[in-house]
Design an enzyme around this catalytic site. Structure first.
Site, PDB file in Angstrom:
ATOM      1  N   SER A 141      -2.410   0.591  -4.170  1.00  0.00           N
ATOM      2  CA  SER A 141      -1.088   1.034  -3.724  1.00  0.00           C
ATOM      3  C   SER A 141      -0.678   0.259  -2.491  1.00  0.00           C
ATOM      4  O   SER A 141      -1.524  -0.123  -1.673  1.00  0.00           O
ATOM      5  CB  SER A 141      -1.118   2.530  -3.395  1.00  0.00           C
ATOM      6  OG  SER A 141       0.074   2.933  -2.742  1.00  0.00           O
ATOM      7  N   TYR A 155      -3.718  10.285   0.130  1.00  0.00           N
ATOM      8  CA  TYR A 155      -3.464   9.252  -0.876  1.00  0.00           C
ATOM      9  C   TYR A 155      -3.772   7.868  -0.310  1.00  0.00           C
ATOM     10  O   TYR A 155      -4.466   7.057  -0.947  1.00  0.00           O
ATOM     11  CB  TYR A 155      -2.011   9.328  -1.329  1.00  0.00           C
ATOM     12  CG  TYR A 155      -1.635   8.320  -2.389  1.00  0.00           C
ATOM     13  CD1 TYR A 155      -1.957   8.532  -3.721  1.00  0.00           C
ATOM     14  CD2 TYR A 155      -0.948   7.147  -2.062  1.00  0.00           C
ATOM     15  CE1 TYR A 155      -1.621   7.624  -4.702  1.00  0.00           C
ATOM     16  CE2 TYR A 155      -0.609   6.226  -3.029  1.00  0.00           C
ATOM     17  CZ  TYR A 155      -0.941   6.465  -4.350  1.00  0.00           C
ATOM     18  OH  TYR A 155      -0.610   5.549  -5.315  1.00  0.00           O
TER      19      TYR A 155
END
Length: 246
Positions: A141, A155
């Site tokens: 990501s 996350y």
């Protein structure tokens, strides 16, 4: 271009979004492709139908990436079904969001199980099958390197772990002709983060190109790394993020 004929791949979390686009891209380039799914059996079978329409063998395997045994079994079942395994794409993911004070132990355990433990276990299992030219590609990501707003601590932590994993494993298996890379997407138009969603305008403002990516654009980078042209790229964290990290 069909430069992956005769090769076999497993894409975790391949029933929708970026994972489904990766499965389609690999099949279009000649690869047999297995995908895992947690609950979306109908969507998974739809992706398999697309793989088979491209003239390749497809396989859908129910496997929640939070379950260690299921992850390992999916790798071995793919190799058994296709008679080989050449490419592993660690794509399965979730998006925990909220302040750290509200994060439960279950949230932490599940996120790390899917984003970190499953990647390690699947890669470990794949190494029994991968030969020269083998590929391990993880989907990370853009938040692994830059976090511009709150609520995504868990996350971001879980995805940043993939960078260290990728660099370490690349050193361990490079002499065997196996490459290991992580692709870090920016905001990509999927059902998890739609381009017409509530926060889409704010996300566009963070990117140099001012627009969302398409799943096929992430898949194109994965397909390149999976091909023979990706031989000299390993241990790399590659941003496909519209200039988010620029």
């Amino acid at each position: 271009m069909q430069d992956l004929i005769g090769r076999a791949a497993l894409v975790t979390g391949g029933s929708r979004g970026i994972g489904a686009a990766i499965a389609r891209a690999l099949a279009e380039r000649g690869c047999d492709v297995a995908i895992t799914y947690a609950t979306s059996a109908g969507k998974a079978e739809g992706v398999v139908a697309e793989i088979e329409a491209a003239g390749r063998r497809g396989l859908a395997l129910q496997a929640d990436s939070a379950a260690a045994e299921a992850v390992v079994a999916a790798v071995d079942r793919t190799a058994a079904a296709f008679g080989r395994l050449d490419i592993l794409v660690n794509n399965a993911g979730i998006f925990p969001y909220g302040p750290p004070e509200a994060t439960s132990l279950d949230d932490i355990n599940r996120t790390l199980a899917i984003h970190v433990r499953a990647v390690y276990l699947a890669s470990q299992a794949a190494l029994k099958h991968l030969g020269t030219g083998g590929r391990i590609i993880s989907i990370g990501s853009c938040f692994a390197q830059r976090v511009p707003y709150g609520g995504i601590t868990l996350y971001a932590m879980s995805k940043s772990a993939l960078i260290g994993f990728t660099k370490g494993l690349a050193r361990d298996v490079g002499a065997r002709g196996i490459t290991v890379n992580v692709v870090d997407p920016g905001s990509t138009d999927t059902d998890m983060n739609p381009a017409d969603g509530e926060g889409a305008a704010a996300e566009r403002a963070l990117m140099a190109v001012g627009d969302y990516g398409k799943p096929a654009e992430i898949a194109a980078m994965v397909a390149h790394l999976a091909s023979a042209d990706g031989r000299f790229v390993t241990g790399a964290s590659i941003a496909v993020d519209g200039g988010y990290a620029a």
